[in-house]
Design a protein around this motif. Structure first.
Motif, mmCIF file in Angstrom:
data_model
loop_
_atom_site.group_PDB
_atom_site.id
_atom_site.type_symbol
_atom_site.label_atom_id
_atom_site.label_comp_id
_atom_site.label_asym_id
_atom_site.label_seq_id
_atom_site.Cartn_x
_atom_site.Cartn_y
_atom_site.Cartn_z
ATOM 1 N N VAL A 195 0.678 -1.308 0.125
ATOM 2 C CA VAL A 195 0.013 -0.163 0.005
ATOM 3 C C VAL A 195 0.726 1.264 0.076
ATOM 4 O O VAL A 195 0.681 2.444 -0.746
ATOM 5 C CB VAL A 195 -0.991 -0.094 1.143
ATOM 6 C CG1 VAL A 195 -1.593 1.436 1.289
ATOM 7 C CG2 VAL A 195 -2.138 -1.229 1.035
ATOM 8 N N LYS A 196 2.020 1.340 0.912
ATOM 9 C CA LYS A 196 2.896 2.373 0.885
ATOM 10 C C LYS A 196 3.744 2.506 -0.450
ATOM 11 O O LYS A 196 3.851 3.572 -0.868
ATOM 12 C CB LYS A 196 4.021 2.185 2.116
ATOM 13 C CG LYS A 196 4.675 3.356 2.240
ATOM 14 C CD LYS A 196 5.503 2.832 3.438
ATOM 15 C CE LYS A 196 6.528 4.077 3.507
ATOM 16 N NZ LYS A 196 7.341 3.958 5.060
ATOM 17 N N ALA A 197 3.934 1.363 -1.158
ATOM 18 C CA ALA A 197 4.688 1.408 -2.448
ATOM 19 C C ALA A 197 3.949 1.721 -3.787
ATOM 20 O O ALA A 197 4.459 2.355 -4.549
ATOM 21 C CB ALA A 197 5.449 -0.079 -2.688
ATOM 22 N N VAL A 198 2.751 1.422 -3.696
ATOM 23 C CA VAL A 198 2.087 1.651 -5.020
ATOM 24 C C VAL A 198 0.663 2.252 -4.709
ATOM 25 O O VAL A 198 0.013 2.316 -3.831
ATOM 26 C CB VAL A 198 1.604 0.152 -5.849
ATOM 27 C CG1 VAL A 198 2.960 -0.342 -6.278
ATOM 28 C CG2 VAL A 198 0.949 -0.611 -4.941
ATOM 29 N N LYS A 199 0.188 2.900 -5.957
ATOM 30 C CA LYS A 199 -1.264 3.759 -5.890
ATOM 31 C C LYS A 199 -2.478 2.734 -6.140
ATOM 32 O O LYS A 199 -3.413 3.232 -5.793
ATOM 33 C CB LYS A 199 -1.005 4.867 -6.627
ATOM 34 C CG LYS A 199 0.012 5.868 -5.825
ATOM 35 C CD LYS A 199 -0.103 7.122 -6.762
ATOM 36 C CE LYS A 199 1.038 8.070 -6.428
ATOM 37 N NZ LYS A 199 1.121 9.473 -7.140
ATOM 38 N N VAL A 200 -2.046 1.546 -7.050
ATOM 39 C CA VAL A 200 -3.180 1.098 -7.598
ATOM 40 C C VAL A 200 -3.748 0.033 -6.450
ATOM 41 O O VAL A 200 -3.074 -0.400 -5.348
ATOM 42 C CB VAL A 200 -2.635 0.377 -8.822
ATOM 43 C CG1 VAL A 200 -2.299 0.905 -9.695
ATOM 44 C CG2 VAL A 200 -1.800 -0.971 -8.414
ATOM 45 N N PRO A 201 -5.130 -0.352 -6.479
ATOM 46 C CA PRO A 201 -5.827 -1.207 -5.468
ATOM 47 C C PRO A 201 -4.949 -2.584 -5.551
ATOM 48 O O PRO A 201 -4.505 -3.167 -6.561
ATOM 49 C CB PRO A 201 -7.311 -1.351 -5.874
ATOM 50 C CG PRO A 201 -7.299 -0.235 -6.798
ATOM 51 C CD PRO A 201 -6.056 -0.074 -7.489
ATOM 52 N N LEU A 202 -5.031 -3.289 -4.319
ATOM 53 C CA LEU A 202 -4.496 -4.675 -4.049
ATOM 54 C C LEU A 202 -5.651 -5.676 -4.075
ATOM 55 O O LEU A 202 -6.875 -5.291 -3.509
ATOM 56 C CB LEU A 202 -3.405 -4.611 -2.743
ATOM 57 C CG LEU A 202 -2.442 -3.872 -2.704
ATOM 58 C CD1 LEU A 202 -1.742 -3.992 -1.364
ATOM 59 C CD2 LEU A 202 -1.645 -3.961 -3.825
ATOM 60 N N HIS A 203 -5.148 -6.857 -4.568
ATOM 61 C CA HIS A 203 -6.265 -7.890 -4.629
ATOM 62 C C HIS A 203 -5.642 -9.093 -3.977
ATOM 63 O O HIS A 203 -4.536 -9.525 -4.583
ATOM 64 C CB HIS A 203 -6.535 -8.204 -6.022
ATOM 65 C CG HIS A 203 -7.878 -9.006 -6.329
ATOM 66 N ND1 HIS A 203 -8.691 -8.998 -7.647
ATOM 67 C CD2 HIS A 203 -8.607 -9.901 -5.389
ATOM 68 C CE1 HIS A 203 -9.590 -9.732 -7.455
ATOM 69 N NE2 HIS A 203 -9.679 -10.198 -6.222
ATOM 70 N N LEU A 204 -6.327 -9.874 -3.014
ATOM 71 C CA LEU A 204 -5.579 -11.116 -2.314
ATOM 72 C C LEU A 204 -6.492 -12.167 -2.690
ATOM 73 O O LEU A 204 -7.545 -12.503 -2.692
ATOM 74 C CB LEU A 204 -5.836 -10.848 -0.677
ATOM 75 C CG LEU A 204 -5.215 -12.008 0.116
ATOM 76 C CD1 LEU A 204 -3.913 -12.380 -0.217
ATOM 77 C CD2 LEU A 204 -5.405 -11.778 1.502
ATOM 78 N N HIS A 205 -5.460 -13.149 -3.127
ATOM 79 C CA HIS A 205 -5.912 -14.402 -3.484
ATOM 80 C C HIS A 205 -4.949 -15.601 -2.601
ATOM 81 O O HIS A 205 -3.968 -15.583 -2.738
ATOM 82 C CB HIS A 205 -5.650 -14.710 -4.900
ATOM 83 C CG HIS A 205 -5.783 -16.135 -5.419
ATOM 84 N ND1 HIS A 205 -6.834 -16.807 -6.404
ATOM 85 C CD2 HIS A 205 -5.003 -17.352 -5.509
ATOM 86 C CE1 HIS A 205 -6.470 -17.720 -6.649
ATOM 87 N NE2 HIS A 205 -5.477 -18.173 -6.269
ATOM 88 N N SER A 206 -5.911 -16.302 -1.767
ATOM 89 C CA SER A 206 -5.232 -16.986 -0.929
ATOM 90 C C SER A 206 -5.961 -18.451 -0.757
ATOM 91 O O SER A 206 -7.181 -18.259 -0.209
ATOM 92 C CB SER A 206 -4.980 -16.573 0.737
ATOM 93 O OG SER A 206 -4.260 -17.309 1.377
ATOM 94 N N HIS A 207 -5.308 -19.433 -0.825
ATOM 95 C CA HIS A 207 -5.913 -20.879 -0.578
ATOM 96 C C HIS A 207 -6.015 -21.124 0.699
ATOM 97 O O HIS A 207 -5.186 -20.660 1.527
ATOM 98 C CB HIS A 207 -5.296 -21.981 -1.348
ATOM 99 C CG HIS A 207 -5.402 -21.866 -2.745
ATOM 100 N ND1 HIS A 207 -6.439 -22.638 -3.525
ATOM 101 C CD2 HIS A 207 -5.075 -20.846 -3.763
ATOM 102 C CE1 HIS A 207 -6.532 -22.321 -4.814
ATOM 103 N NE2 HIS A 207 -5.597 -21.190 -5.000
ATOM 104 N N ALA A 208 -6.976 -22.005 1.255
ATOM 105 C CA ALA A 208 -7.482 -22.401 2.631
ATOM 106 C C ALA A 208 -6.659 -23.658 3.032
ATOM 107 O O ALA A 208 -7.064 -24.158 4.241
ATOM 108 C CB ALA A 208 -8.829 -22.282 2.913
#
Length: 615
Positions: A195-208
């Motif tokens: 978040v500090k490094a880039v301006k574009v939104p982040l998207h999280l993909h994590s397996h369970a």
């Protein structure tokens, strides 16, 4: 606390069933749910890419492009998302830039709105052309960081990747935690740094897999990531993703409320819960919580396929050995993230190492290409002893691998010939030349038949039972234990079965000889004629001599590299066999002259057969 709505990408139409039932969900079972899915209000639905293209052709006998068009028509309001492997597209090799551009153009035209683009090595030289092609089509490019842990991976490396992806023009950046390796603390630290490094939104993909993904979602949201991947609960958890309903409920009446209608979500999930019962034969026993993932790093999309492939090899009982071998192979190859195609490359080599009983006795062609640098730069140092064993003194590529590739589309059109009715058909052939050609030939002949779905055991009537897979047979006073390990492709008249007889691997060919009545008054085909165990229809002899060429595992002949009368040296490649979606070059076991060849391209083979004789 910021009031930022969390938006959801549901992976029910792609990664969820890829992770839990080996990518077997058919389009006909997706379409009835589409009106409800479209009305929910998702940010996107992941519906294409990954292993779906391969599975459609290989098992379901569906045109993957037609699937995409049907889904787009049935989901007009919701953006469709696909997973694209950068320069690999959906195959297992790098394609020339003109193929990448053509594929992206046709995918966009047929319905893909959001392209999640990644490279298995995190070598961003391999994603640039795909990102540029997506932007040229006016579509959304989501650059992707493949998250992993190793001595050569950490937050500084991931931040550098994110900055480079943003500079390329990516509109969002995904953290792809394909193996479920993130912990809540690591998630918070990584997201805050990004978040500090880039301006574009982040998207999280994590397996369970490891049981931590839902907690990681919460920490990611608190840290500034507001796009989250989930799966409807009917296909959630284990090797898949945390359930959509749970996240929607957890965020309700908070500053992050998704605003989604949980009642509608639960209704469509109930539909898929019933649908899942149709695919019970593909359910894996390795899809629950497994904290060993923090050691073996096997991703969710790979584990059910790995179990299925081991079952076909008659080696499912050796899963723990394979899971222990995977980290060793990964270290030898310089710690690549385990995601397609590197997960298959590492996994297939680990299986070979276990089944053959000797590490790197047989090395797949894909490992050889990897060690030549044909997939990009490994994150860490490779084992030079293994590299020399695999490729000798061949030079290693240090530039972008695709720079060596000439434009391919014209030659691919010529090779596909009249079987290709469209540019999409040419690209189907390009992705998978062997199974793509078979698909196009069967379509032309009107003989496309998907693999059989076995009826659920609880739905069978009394006179009808599923065949046992472990039983004893007594003949002439001798009792033999028979275990069915797997089955080959079923034609109308015959089918090979891989079995063990008192622990020894064998193959039998079952041929349809007639029709017998069933207790219910109907008819059923009677299968008689069980030829010699090594008989695959071509009367191949069993391997007995030092010069007999054999396969390390059941597979399909892709190419015959020599002819009768040709002189060969020990170690020369004489056959290419496909097993577990990987090609393996079979070497000559001795120096001599090829005296006989017992196989041809397309034949199914097993380890006990003499495929070729050298004397």
């Amino acid at each position: 606390m910021p009031k930022t709505r969390v938006q959801i990408t549901d992976v029910i139409l792609r990664d969820a069933h890829q992770s839990l039932i080996a990518t077997r969900l058919r389009t006909e079972d997706m379409l009835p749910a589409c009106p409800d899915l479209d009305a929910i209000g998702y940010w996107s639905l992941e519906a294409w890419g990954g292993a779906t293209f391969d599975a459609c052709l290989r098992f379901l006998k569906e045109d993957p492009w037609e699937r995409l068009r049907l889904l787009k028509a049935a989901l007009p309001k919701t953006p469709l998302q696909m997973l694209l492997r950068g320069q690999n597209l959906l195959g297992y090799r790098h394609y020339s830039d003109d193929v990448v551009q053509a594929f992206v153009a046709r995918a966009a035209a047929n319905g893909v709105d959001i392209f999640r683009i990644f490279d298995a090595m995190n070598d961003l030289r391999n994603v640039r052309v795909a990102v540029e092609a997506v932007l040229a089509q006016g579509k959304h490019a989501e650059g992707t960081i493949c998250y992993t842990t190793s001595p050569v991976h950490g937050i500084p490396q991931f931040v550098a990747l994110a900055r480079e992806l943003e500079a390329m023009g990516c509109q969002t950046i995904a953290i792809k935690d394909m193996a479920g390796l993130l912990t809540p603390a690591k998630t918070a630290a990584l997201v805050k740094a990004l978040v500090k490094a880039v301006k574009v939104p982040l998207h999280l993909h994590s397996h369970a897999n490891s049981g931590l993904a839902a907690m990681c979602h919460w920490k990611a949201i608190e840290s500034g990531c507001y796009l989250i991947d989930t799966a409807l609960s009917a296909f959630s958890d284990g090797a898949s993703h945390p359930p959509t309903e749970s996240l929607v409920a957890a965020l309700k009446d908070t500053p992050y409320d998704t605003g989604l209608d949980i009642t509608r979500i639960e209704r469509v999930s109930a539909y898929f819960r019933e649908v899942r019962k149709r695919y019970h034969q593909f359910e894996s026993s390795h899809t629950g919580i497994d904290t060993r993932v923090h050691v073996n790093q096997v991703p969710g999309g790979m584990i059910s396929n790995l179990a299925n492939q081991l079952r076909e090899q008659g080696a499912l009982a050796r899963m723990d050995e394979v899971l222990a071998e995977i980290p060793r192979v990964r270290a030898d190859l310089g710690y690549p993230p385990l995601v397609t195609p590197t997960s298959q490359i590492v996994g297939a080599q680990a299986v070979l190492n276990v089944i053959t009983g000797e590490r790197y006795k047989s090395i797949t062609n894909e490992v050889k290409l990897y060690l030549q640098g044909r997939y990009g730069a490994p994150p860490g140092e490779v084992n030079e002893t293994i590299r020399r064993l695999a490729i000798g003194n061949q030079p290693v590529v240090t530039h972008r691998p695709a720079d060596d590739l000439k434009p391919e589309m014209a030659s691919l059109r010529a090779a596909a010939g009249t079987l290709a009715r469209s540019e999409e058909d040419v690209l189907t052939y390009a992705m998978f030349p062997e199974i793509g050609r078979v698909f196009l030939e069967e379509r032309a002949a009107g003989t496309l038949h998907p693999e059989e779905l076995l009826p659920p055991a609880e739905a069978q009537s009394a006179p009808c039972y599923l065949a046992p897979t472990d039983f004893n047979v007594t003949m002439h006073g001798e009792t033999y234990n028979i275990k069915i390990r797997g089955a080959g492709h079923k034609s109308e008249e015959r089918r090979p079965f891989y079995v063990s007889v008192d622990g020894m691997p064998e193959e039998i060919m079952v041929e349809t000889m007639g029709i017998v009545p069933t207790e219910g008054g109907g008819e059923a085909r009677a299968s008689a004629s069980a030829p010699e165990p090594s008989d695959t229809g071509s009367r191949r002899p069993k391997a007995r001599k030092a010069g007999d060429v054999t396969s390390a595992m059941p597979g399909t002949i892709v190419d015959v590299l020599v002819s009768v009368g040709q002189a060969v040296k020990a170690g020369d490649g004489v056959l290419v066999i496909e097993a577990m979606k990987m090609e393996n070059e079979v070497p000559a076991p001795v120096r001599g002259v090829v005296k006989a060849i017992h196989v041809k391209k397309g034949d199914s083979v097993t380890p006990d057969e003499a495929l070729m004789e050298i004397a």
